[in-house]
Design a protein around this motif. Structure first.
Motif, short mmCIF file in Angstrom:
data_model
loop_
_atom_site.label_atom_id
_atom_site.label_comp_id
_atom_site.label_asym_id
_atom_site.label_seq_id
_atom_site.Cartn_x
_atom_site.Cartn_y
_atom_site.Cartn_z
N TYR A 133 -17.14 90.51 111.70
CA TYR A 133 -17.62 91.89 112.16
C TYR A 133 -19.22 91.74 112.49
O TYR A 133 -19.92 91.16 111.96
CB TYR A 133 -17.48 92.93 111.16
CG TYR A 133 -15.86 93.17 110.67
CD1 TYR A 133 -14.92 93.89 111.66
CD2 TYR A 133 -15.50 92.60 109.56
CE1 TYR A 133 -13.84 94.09 111.10
CE2 TYR A 133 -14.21 92.84 109.15
CZ TYR A 133 -13.32 93.46 110.03
OH TYR A 133 -12.15 93.70 109.81
N LYS B 33 -17.69 96.61 113.46
CA LYS B 33 -16.97 96.43 114.58
C LYS B 33 -16.36 95.03 114.61
O LYS B 33 -17.28 93.90 114.69
CB LYS B 33 -17.90 96.82 115.77
CG LYS B 33 -17.24 97.10 117.07
CD LYS B 33 -18.22 97.95 117.93
CE LYS B 33 -17.48 98.22 119.32
NZ LYS B 33 -16.05 97.61 119.52
N SER C 234 -11.47 97.10 113.76
CA SER C 234 -12.66 97.85 113.63
C SER C 234 -12.55 98.89 112.78
O SER C 234 -11.74 99.76 112.74
CB SER C 234 -13.45 98.09 114.84
OG SER C 234 -13.56 97.05 115.80
#
Ligand code: ZN
Length: 92
Positions: free
Chosen positions: A7, A37, A59
């Protein structure tokens, strides 16, 4: 591999209306969220297990605040955030 490698992290604020349990005032409060994300590609050095985990990951964001201060000037008590989902999945 640490899941966090999948992420890109950032922070955001989102206004949510909360009611103070002491004086019943409802006001929007800016809450802090950590946004994770999902990266567009699997990071380098990933093995088969990482690949499977990455395929299933999505996400999401996590609520960082757990208390807010009442905005009513005659109250101003701090109260726990309740009734707010502390994690939320994000649309890609
Ligand atoms: Zn209050």
């Amino acid at each position: 591999m640490d899941e966090r490698a999948f992420y890109t992290e950032s922070k955001t604020t989102k206004a949510i209306t909360l009611q103070c349990p002491y004086c019943r005032t409802s006001e929007p409060h800016e809450l802090q969220w950590l946004v994770r994300k999902k990266k567009p590609q699997l990071p380098r050095g990933a093995d088969e297990r990482d690949r499977a985990k990455f395929a299933k990951s999505a996400s999401y964001m996590v609520l960082l605040d757990d208390k807010v201060a009442c905005k009513n000037l005659r109250c101003r008590k701090r109260f726990d955030i309740s009734g707010v989902k502390t994690t939320a999945f994000l649309a890609e």
